[in-house]
Each structure stands twice: as C-alpha cells, then as structure tokens.
Scaffold this motif. Structure first.
Motif, PDB file in Angstrom:
ATOM      1  N   ARG A  84      44.870  83.124  57.398  1.00 15.25           N
ATOM      2  CA  ARG A  84      45.021  83.392  58.809  1.00 15.25           C
ATOM      3  C   ARG A  84      45.033  82.091  59.589  1.00 15.25           C
ATOM      4  O   ARG A  84      44.363  81.141  59.246  1.00 15.25           O
ATOM      5  N   LYS A  85      45.827  82.076  60.632  1.00 20.56           N
ATOM      6  CA  LYS A  85      45.861  80.855  61.447  1.00 20.56           C
ATOM      7  C   LYS A  85      44.567  80.743  62.251  1.00 20.56           C
ATOM      8  O   LYS A  85      44.112  81.706  62.857  1.00 20.56           O
ATOM      9  N   THR A  89      39.837  93.619  69.255  1.00 17.42           N
ATOM     10  CA  THR A  89      39.311  92.702  68.258  1.00 17.42           C
ATOM     11  C   THR A  89      37.796  92.691  68.296  1.00 17.42           C
ATOM     12  O   THR A  89      37.196  92.542  69.362  1.00 17.42           O
ATOM     13  N   GLU A  96      41.563  94.647  64.780  1.00 16.43           N
ATOM     14  CA  GLU A  96      41.184  93.462  64.023  1.00 16.43           C
ATOM     15  C   GLU A  96      39.674  93.352  63.978  1.00 16.43           C
ATOM     16  O   GLU A  96      39.001  93.511  64.996  1.00 16.43           O
ATOM     17  N   LEU A 138      37.099  90.410  62.640  1.00 21.87           N
ATOM     18  CA  LEU A 138      37.056  89.074  62.056  1.00 21.87           C
ATOM     19  C   LEU A 138      35.618  88.599  61.952  1.00 21.87           C
ATOM     20  O   LEU A 138      34.830  88.755  62.883  1.00 21.87           O
ATOM     21  N   GLU A 186      38.135  90.889  58.059  1.00 23.67           N
ATOM     22  CA  GLU A 186      38.663  89.638  57.541  1.00 23.67           C
ATOM     23  C   GLU A 186      37.637  88.531  57.703  1.00 23.67           C
ATOM     24  O   GLU A 186      37.027  88.399  58.761  1.00 23.67           O
ATOM     25  N   VAL A 206      37.011  84.751  58.108  1.00 20.95           N
ATOM     26  CA  VAL A 206      37.815  83.584  58.488  1.00 20.95           C
ATOM     27  C   VAL A 206      36.950  82.335  58.473  1.00 20.95           C
ATOM     28  O   VAL A 206      35.949  82.247  59.189  1.00 20.95           O
ATOM     29  N   THR A 219      41.285  83.414  67.818  1.00 20.39           N
ATOM     30  CA  THR A 219      42.420  84.141  68.391  1.00 20.39           C
ATOM     31  C   THR A 219      43.341  83.257  69.225  1.00 20.39           C
ATOM     32  O   THR A 219      44.435  83.678  69.574  1.00 20.39           O
TER      33      THR A 219
END
Ligand code: SF4
Ligand code: SF4
Lengths: 752, 365
Positions: free
Chosen positions: A2-3, A158, A200, A202, A226, A228, A247
């Motif tokens: 993921r960026k 999110t 999402e 995270l 996810e 990160v 984000t």
C-alpha cells in the motif's frame, strides 16, 4: 504494498525501546492502597456512587457517567473505600483533584459480570452503552471518552488503528500486540461493526516493531484489515499525522477526523473495548511501561488504575539517588511528576525514571540563530522560530496569523533546536495567554453591553424629563396669555437687561412651579442651585480622576483594566452632563441672575467663546498625542472617539463665535461700570416687572425692542458707510430684532 | 524528594549551536586551502587577523552588555563571521583592512542590532561592503594566481606575505619598507570581462593566460569555487541548511548568464560557467546566502530569496561598476527578506491555503 505518504517534518530521537521488551507483560502484587481520580477523561466528571467506608468488589462502579461526554470509574480490586478527598493527580501543573482511596482486601474478588456472546446480536447503541459504562477512554492520548468518538454522525469510510507508538521508551502497545493479537483483532472487528463496517481498516505501525507485526499478521488473514508499516519517525503517531501518512488526507483545520470519514483508535483502547464487550470487564487496569536507567528492571506491567507510582518503582529496583526527574509518558510529550505518590490513571502508558546521563538537564538557552531546523522538524509545517520570536514579544496577533493553535505540542522543534530553546514552553504559555485574553474579551463585551444599556436608559429618562419641562412651559405660557389683559408700557433700553427680562419672564413660571416643589421640600432655590453646582464640581473632579487613572494604567495594563477604566470615564462623563443639565434646568433666583449678568459682561461672550475654543484645541492636541503614543488598539479606538467628540465641540464653539451677534464686538469694550449699570437696570426692571401686568410687560418689551431696532439700524447704516466688515452680522442682528418685534406686536394685538 | 520540574520534551539532540558553527568552519577549509594554493598566504593571514579581532570585539561587547563572555564566545558565531569575511577579502591586503572590516561586522552589523539572531544584515557582508566603498583601491587589488607569476618574481612566502600585510612590522625589523602588493596584483576574470573591448569570448580565452591556462573560468578562481562548492555540499549533507536558497541562486545566475551570453560576442557578459566559477559565487551561494539569520525563513521564501540574489549578482556584475556583486546583492536582499517572509508562510497542516504573516482575523483556535 500500500502506498504510504511521508510524515511532514519529524525527528528521530534514540528509540530506547529495547530495554523494556525483554520480558513479557508482568503483574504486580497489590499495592497497599489505590487512589482513583474521579475524572480521568476529557469531559464532565462522573457522579460519585460510593462513600467512605463502603465495601466494594472488583469491577464495581465507583462513579457513573454524567452526561454524554463522560465515563465512570470502577473499583480495580475488592476492598474498602477509606476516603474520598483531594489528592495530587497526574497533571502537568501538579494539581490536586477528587480521588477515591481504596484499601484492597487482598481477595481480588470480582463483581458478577458477563460479556456479550456475539456482539453482532446487539445494536451499535447497546454496545456503545457498554463501552461508556465500562469507563473506556482513549488510552493513548488525552483520554477522550471512546463511546463519543465511536458514535460518529458522519458515514465512516476508514477505520485507523493507531499502533505506531512513536515516542521513545514506550513499549506498552508493542507488548500488547505481541501478546494479545487475537483480542486486538477481535476488538477491531467490534469497532468496525460499530462504525457500520467501513471500507478500509488500517493498522498503522512503525517499522521498529517487527515482532508485533508478525504476531498480528496471522489473525488478519481473511479479513479486510490491513497492516501498514512505515518508517519510524516521531511524531507519526499523532492522530492527524497518522491519518496523513496512511491516507494522504489532512484533517481540516478546526475539524475532526470524522469530517473526512475517518475514525482513529489506539490499539490499547481497542483491546479495552474487546475486554468490555466480550468479557464484560470494565477498564480497571492497563499496560504501563516502567523504564529508565534509574530502575534496575525495565518492563511492562498490567497495572491497576490507581496504583501509586512509588509502588511501580519500588517493584523495579528504583534508585532514587540517580533519578533526576520522574516523567509520566514519553520523553517527548510526557510531563514531570512532583512526587511518586501520584497514581497511575487510564492514560498512563509509561513511567520514565531516567538518570541525569540519560536525559541531562538542559543547558541554558542560546539565542535563536534562525537555522530553521525547527521548521524542518515541525509536522504541522509551522515556523517555530517565528512563533518563538512573536511569543517572546507577546505579539499575539502575529502568533495567531502564524497558526499557533495548529501546534500539536509534539516537541519536535524543541528537540532539534541547537540553541536549546524550550520552544514548546513558549507556545503553551502563549496559547494560555491568548485563551485568557479571549475569555476576558467576552467578559468585557458583556460589561460593555451592560453599560450601553444603562446609558440608553439614562438618555431615555433625560428625554422624558425634557419633554415634561417643555409641556410645563407651554401650559404656563398659555395661562399667562389669558391673564395678560391690562398691559401698560414701560421703557427700558438695555439689550442685556432686555434679554434678562425675556429670560426672567420665562423663568418666572418655572420658578413658580419650582418654588412650589421647593416649598414642599423646604429648600430655597438658592440652596438647591448651590447643591447642584457642587454636584457639577464633584462630577468634574471625578471625571478627571478616572481619566488620570486610565493614563496611569500605561502599557502594562490588560485590556480588561482598560475597558473598565473606559467604562468608568464614560460613566463619569454622563454623570457630569447630567449634573450640568440639572443645573441649567434649576430655577434661578434673581440676585443670581444679576450675578450671571455681571459675569457675562465681565467676560464677554466672544472672549468666553475664544477661551473655550482655546481650551478645546489644547485638549484635542493632548488627545492626539495620546493616540500617537497608544500602542493598544482598544485604547486607540477609545481615544479616537473622545477626539471626535472634542472636535465636534470645537466646531460648535467656533460656529457660535461666528454667529455671535454685534454685541460680541461691542461687549468686549464694556467695562465694569457698564456691568454695574446693567445690574442696576436689571434689578430695577425686575422690581418694576413685579408690579406690571402681562400686557404692560409686553408693551414694555415692544418699546424696548423698537428702540433697539432703531439703534441697530443706525449702526447698520453707519457700518455701510464705513464699509465695515461687521455689516453682515449687524444686518442679521437687525433682522432678528425686527422679527422679535413683529412677534411681540402680534402677541399684543391678540391680547387686546 | 528533589525532582526536577521541566516541561516536555525531555529529550534533546546532542547537536548544539556551537556544533553547527563548527561544521560551517570545517566546511570552509577546502576553500581556504584552494585560495592559499593559488593566491598565496594572504588569505590565511586575513583569516587569522579577522578571527582574532572578532573574538576581541565579541568579548568586549559582551562585557559591555554585561553578559557571560565565555558562554557567548563558545557559540562560535563570531568566528564564522570572521572566517567568511577573511575569505572574501583580497589576499595580501594591508592589515588594517581586515581589522576595520571585522570591527564593522561584529560591533556595528551584529551587536548594535541586538547580537546573534537579531541582525537584519549579514555581518560579514556589511564589513566587506564598508571596506569596498571606503578603500576601493586596496579592496580591488587581487594578487595574480601563482602559476601566472612572471618568471623573475617569486611567489611570496609566509614571512614575505606577513611583511607585505604588516609594513610597520617589516620596517621595525629590517628598517626598510619592502614589498608592495602592487608587484603581484593582476586582473581577476570578472575584471577582464568588464574591461574587454573588441575581443570575442573565444579569442579572449585563447589570448589571456588567466583563461588559457585554466579550464573554465580562469585559473585558480575555478578551483577556489569548486572547493567552496564541496564545502557547501558537505553542509547540505549534514543538514545544516536546506538546498533551497543556494540552488535557487545558482540556477537564476546561470539562467541570466545564459540569456545574456550573446553567443560569445565581444560584448558578452561571460558564459554561465564563468559566472558560476569565478568571483565569490560559490562562497556566496553556500556560506553567505545560506546565513539563516538574514535570509528568508520558509523554504518557499528561500527559493525566492536565493533566486533574486542570483539575478542581482548578475545585474551588478554586468552593469554595475564594482568587480564583484555578491555582497551588494546579499545586502539588498536582506532588506527584502522580511517582506518575502510575510508572503511565504508555509501551508499549515489542515489549512487549505497558506496565510499571511500580517493576517488579522484568525479562523479560531
Ligand atoms: S531550531 Fe532553534 S535556533 Fe534554529 S531556528 Fe529554530 S528556534 Fe532558532
Ligand atoms: S511543538 Fe508545535 S511548533 Fe514544535 S514541532 Fe511540534 S507542532 Fe511544530
């Protein structure tokens, strides 16, 4: 992958995390007493449910939430409440607050409690109720009630779990993730359900926690959660910063993450929520890191809320002689404790007991060399060196323009500053000062409103009084007109005396009315007048005093003091005006009249006016100087107002001077003899008038007017021949006399 | 229990202001070496004199201002000013040139404005400009690069240089006034271009030994500039300053030079390389323009500040009457720095636009 976005600014202080992750999360023996602050969160204090002497069980509510933004507290173990009193609490200012002291009975006996079997069977509202009544607040930050944060009104897209723990030394979240990943993931699922399953989810984690990463990973398979990872850099764990890293979005200034569809929760909080929902356990303990070289062992503990710090330290071989300061929280944002009796609260993630070597006492600050390293480090993109500059000069306007209030007090700038300037300290102080001023301004505004209301009321009363006076005058005139049947003529030829006649005839009626009133009051008009005069003098001196006081305030004065002084002056001025108008309205006794005439003659109207103009000009000069000197805007405005008033008066006076009729040119030549004659005449006239009927009076005044008109016309002719500059004034004077004469004649004809 | 009450942060970097200054001093060494190799001992003597005078001035002022002398001397800031001024002065200038310049730099430009961090103008450049205006003859007499010395004259050694710089000293020892700097002076590359009439750039490069023996911008000068560039890169690497101001200055100077190169005609103001590698370009770009006190504050501001310095340098070099222009350009832009600051506040987190420093109404805390 993921960026992730880069943290803006930031610093990388030595992490010092390895010391406290060698051992698993330990438990401590029960302390002798637990001190539980009533209010450990941001928001309203909860309502106390117990009193001294009560026996409580572990998990029993000691206080219940009062209002929306509030949570309760619970007994961390079973025992007896020994007292409820003020006690030092963990706070940067070292203040005391209401605390419940609990003496454990050693049985650690739980109150009956039960979790929810399947949280999806409950509505989000029911779950939020459990969270609120379990006393859960954010465990990572300032302690905001979690239920409030989770009942977002906006749709949430999110959910971010903050597992960064970016402060050096602290490892509480790291260890929690390593040891209880399953519970944490379950907690995340509960949060997700509460928030309507955001798209999402995270977990943001710094790359210095590989073990925690590995521990969590297996439990995430098959979920939409996810993990990160990003570069370790302080302060990536700040809520706003984490959101930006994960984000790329920024929380708008003055807004909340929910405004952009994001909710952020700390891992510790997530775990506490899972305990509350699944096991029915309120928040009575938390993981706290005990670290620093002044402690022989560095480790994390599942610590009961209310445990005195001294207990934690003793259990870890604390060497007091080596310790220079005791920090609650991390080395970047933590605060020093004044003593070790202070208890652990819900937000206590770390107790740091460093030696002097470890965190040396800062050397004295050097001048700012404007190197800009602080600006490079600031995660909010502020210019700390400019903020510092303006904080020193207390330029609050500039500070706000430089967005002081966007400073998150992360300390990155102070950390990096080569000149050792305690920048954050300046920002905190300035913020406090600005808030204080704002609060004072609100108060002052209220005071001003009150004052203006009073002023309006006074004016209204004043207007009513004048109206009444007018009405009385009219009534008197009508009565007089009816009564005046047999008028005889009398001659008198002095302009001063004539005007005195006119005035005294008008004044007569008022005198009558006033006499009646005065009679009732048993006070002669003279006495009354004297009293009023004294009132004017008093009011004048009062006004002077308050004006001096305002000046004396000088530049150190606060706005509030100035406002007060201003209000006082305004008040004094009103009183003076009031007194003056009363004096004018007051009945004038005849000897007084004569005195007045004398005074008038001595200082001719022109002279008086000129004098008045000169004083006014002087005063205007002074005011202008004051304005130039005044640095403060509020003061300036006030002075400006005063100046305008003075200028207005000056214009009036000048106008009067211009309009002053011929007598102004002649009056100045009059001597005291003239005055004496005038007085004699006026007295004679007053005596004569007493015996005259109204018609007589009228006729007398007509004759006198005719004589005056003739004289005026003669003077006008003479002036025209000489080409004198007073022609215009003379002409108007003559015209006025003509008009007066005509009106007197008509009055007479009406009478007869 | 004696516990310290301190506010956060409790941790602090080891790097102090004195360390930052030391790094800057360290970074000037390559330039100092290059100047010495090509122009003799004069520069080192300059630096020694300016440093001594600077320390004396700083200590005296601190005593007058009733401040702890050692505490302030230890921040090394006076030394940095002194060394930069010493590097900028022509080698072998009479002793009173560095003395007067340093006095102006430290006492007038620095302390009369409130001391370190408060001075609006770069002290070293104030010192330089005062000298240039007051003593144009001494200030424009640069020795020739050593390789270009005529065969019959030796490059002056350290003692000989000292004798030139301190004539009275020389007189006291030998009884003669020996060695005037005039014997050693020669035109600098920028002078050469200024006075070039009629020669195409190419011809000039072939004819003048200054260029024919060098590679890009005149023998000696180009290496001194490379050395300062190296020092600057070291400081960039150590994050002593950001790249914005120096890069902006070099880029704008290059663009101007390219624009007015005029195809190398006889009226050309010189190639971009000439401008980049001669005169005080690199010293200015990495040691003067980066002076944090007197330049713009934000990175955006520094871009503008640097670019404008570059443009001014080119304008003054090409159309002004002074041989070099770095000092004037920097001082002029020092005036403008507060204005630039006002309009270049960085955009704060969570704000849509950047604000103005003088903005009145706040959106509220
Ligand atoms: S880091 Fe310190 S010395 Fe440097 S600009 Fe910021 S406040 Fe000034
Ligand atoms: S404390 Fe404030 S000014 Fe300093 S770096 Fe943090 S956010 Fe920026």
């Amino acid at each position: 992958m993921r960026k992730v976005w880069d943290l803006i600014g930031g610093v990388h202080p030595p992490e010092n995390k390895h010391q406290s992750v060698q051992d698993s999360i330990g438990t401590l023996p029960l302390p002798e007493k637990l001190v539980i602050p009533l209010n450990q969160h941001i928001g309203a204090p909860p309502k106390l449910l117990v009193s001294a002497g009560d026996i409580v069980l572990k998990g029993q509510p000691l206080a219940e939430p009062k209002g929306m933004v509030s949570v309760g507290v619970h007994a961390p173990t079973s025992g007896q409440i020994s007292e409820i009193s003020d006690y030092p609490i963990p706070h940067p200012s070292g203040m005391s607050a209401r605390c419940i002291t609990l003496i454990p009975d050693g049985k650690d006996q739980w109150i009956e409690h039960k979790g929810v079997d399947n949280f999806r069977d409950k509505t989000p509202e029911e779950l939020l109720d459990i969270i609120r009544s379990s006393g859960i607040t954010g465990l990572g930050g300032a302690g905001f009630p979690s239920a409030v944060k989770l009942s977002a009104r906006q749709p949430i897209s999110t959910l971010i779990i903050n597992a960064t723990e970016c402060e050096p030394y602290i490892t509480a979240d790291d260890m929690l993730m390593q040891e209880r990943p399953e519970a944490i993931v379950e907690g995340i699922k509960i949060l997700s359900y509460l928030l309507g399953e955001p798209d999402e989810i995270l977990i943001g984690i710094e790359d210095n926690k590989p073990k925690a990463y590995e521990a969590l990973e297996p439990y995430l398979e098959g979920t939409n959660i996810e993990l990160v990872e990003f570069t370790t850099r302080y302060p990536s764990g700040g809520e706003k910063q984490l959101i930006q890293i994960l984000t790329g979005k920024e929380v708008p200034n003055g807004g909340l993450p929910a405004d952009i569809g994001i909710v952020c929760q700390n891992v510790g909080t997530t775990h506490a929520i899972q305990r509350a929902i699944v096991h029915g356990e309120p928040l009575i303990s938390r993981v706290t890191t005990v670290t620093g070289k002044a402690c022989a062992t560095n480790r994390n503990y599942q610590t009961l809320i209310g445990t005195p710090i001294s207990h934690l330290l003793e259990q870890n071989g604390f060497n007091q002689s080596q310790c220079s300061r005791l920090v609650m929280g991390g080395p970047m944002m933590g605060f020093t404790l004044e003593n070790s009796e202070i208890p652990v609260i819900k937000t206590t993630n770390c107790i740091l007991a460093p030696t002097e070597d470890e965190l040396p006492t800062p050397p004295p600050a050097q001048p700012c060399i404007r190197c800009g390293m602080c600006a490079e480090a600031c995660p909010a993109s502020l210019l700390p060196q400019q903020l510092f500059w303006y904080a020193q000069s207390q330029n609050y306007e500039r500070l706000e323009a430089h967005s002081l209030f966007d400073c998150i007090e992360c300390g990155a700038c102070s950390y990096i500053c080569p000149s050792n300037i305690p920048l954050v300290q300046y920002y905190r102080a300035s913020k406090g000062e600005i808030r204080k001023l704002a609060a004072e301004k609100v108060n002052a505004d209220r005071a001003r409103q009150r004052f203006e209301f009073q002023k309006a009321r006074k004016e209204k009363e004043e207007a009513e009084k004048t109206a009444k006076r007018e009405a009385r005058k009219k009534a008197a005139e009508q009565a007089r007109a009816k009564a005046a049947e047999n008028a005889t003529a009398s001659t008198e030829d002095s302009p001063v005396a004539t005007s005195a006649t006119a005035k005294s005839s008008a004044a007569d009626d008022i005198i009558k009315a006033a006499m009646a009133r005065a009679e009732a009051k048993k006070a002669s008009p003279e006495e009354q007048r004297a009293k009023l005069e004294r009132g004017v003098v008093r009011a004048e001196s009062h006004l002077e005093t308050v004006e001096q006081r305002l000046q004396a305030l000088g530049s150190e004065a606060t706005d509030k003091q100035r406002e007060q002084a201003q209000a006082a002056i305004e008040d004094a001025r009103l009183r003076l005006e009031d007194a003056k108008s009363k004096l004018q309205a007051a009945p004038e006794s005849k000897p007084d009249k004569a005195k007045e005439v004398m005074a008038k003659v001595q200082a001719s109207p022109k002279e008086a006016l000129e004098k008045k103009i000169a004083t006014l000009k002087d005063r205007i000069n002074v005011t202008e100087e004051k304005i130039a000197e005044a640095e403060d805007d509020a003061l300036k405005v006030a002075l400006q107002k005063g100046l305008e008033k003075q200028q207005e008066k000056l214009r009036d006076a000048e106008q009067q001077l211009k309009d002053a009729p011929t007598e102004s040119t002649t009056a100045s030549t009059k001597t005291e003899d003239a005055a004496a004659t005038a007085i004699a005449k006026a007295q004679a006239k007053a005596a004569a008038q007493a015996s005259m009927s109204d018609e007589e009076k009228l006729r007398a005044s007509i004759t006198s007017l005719q004589a005056r008109l003739k004289k005026a016309q003669e003077r006008l002719v003479a002036a025209e021949e000489e080409g004198s500059e007073h022609i215009d004034a003379l002409r108007t004077g003559a015209e006025k006399l003509q008009a007066k004469l005509t009106s007197a004649e008509t009055e007479l004809s009406e009478l007869s | 229990m004696a516990l310290l009450k301190l506010t956060s942060p409790h941790a602090h970097t080891a790097q102090s202001t004195a360390d930052v200054m030391k790094l800057v001093l360290l970074a000037t060494i390559p330039g100092l070496v290059a100047l010495t190799v090509f122009f003799g001992w004069g520069t080192i003597i300059n630096v020694l004199i300016t440093s001594a005078v600077a320390l004396i001035c700083e200590a005296s002022v601190m005593r007058l201002r009733k401040r702890p002398v050692m505490f302030y001397l230890k921040d090394n800031s006076a030394l940095v000013t002194a060394v930069l001024l010493g590097l900028a002065l022509p080698p072998l200038a009479p002793w009173w040139i560095p003395v007067v310049g340093t006095f102006f730099a430290i006492v007038i430009a620095k302390h009369l404005y409130g001391g370190l961090g408060y001075n609006p103008f770069n002290p070293a450049m104030v010192g330089y400009v005062v000298l240039l205006i007051s003593f144009p003859v001494q200030m424009t007499a640069w020795p020739a690069p050593a390789p270009l010395y005529p065969a019959e004259i030796d490059v002056p050694g350290f003692w000989q240089s000292l004798q030139i710089v301190l004539p009275f000293f020389n007189e006291a020892i030998t009884g003669t006034v020996n060695g005037s700097i005039d014997a050693y002076t020669a035109a600098t590359p920028l002078d050469t271009f200024k006075h070039n009439t009629g020669l195409l750039v190419e011809q000039l490069y072939k004819k003048d030994p200054l260029f024919s023996q060098g590679s890009w911008a005149g023998i000696g000068w180009e290496w001194a500039n490379f050395a300062f560039l190296a020092g600057g890169c070291f400081l960039l690497y150590r994050r002593v300053f950001t790249w914005h101001a120096p890069v902006a200055m070099l880029v704008s100077l290059t663009l101007c030079a390219a624009l007015f190169y005029d195809g190398g005609s006889s009226s050309s103001h010189g190639s971009p390389l000439l401008h980049l590698l001669s005169g005080g370009t690199m010293l200015g770009a990495f040691f003067i323009v980066t002076d944090p006190v007197t330049s713009a504050t934000s990175n955006r501001g520094r871009l503008i500040y640097g670019a404008l310095v570059g443009i001014l340098i080119f304008i003054i070099r090409s159309w002004g009457s002074y041989p070099d222009a770095v000092a004037f350009a920097v001082l002029l832009m020092n005036f403008a720095a507060p204005l630039i600051d006002n309009y270049t506040l960085p955009r704060t987190y969570g704000h849509k636009k950047s604000r103005k420093a003088t903005e009145k109404k706040d959106e509220g805390p």
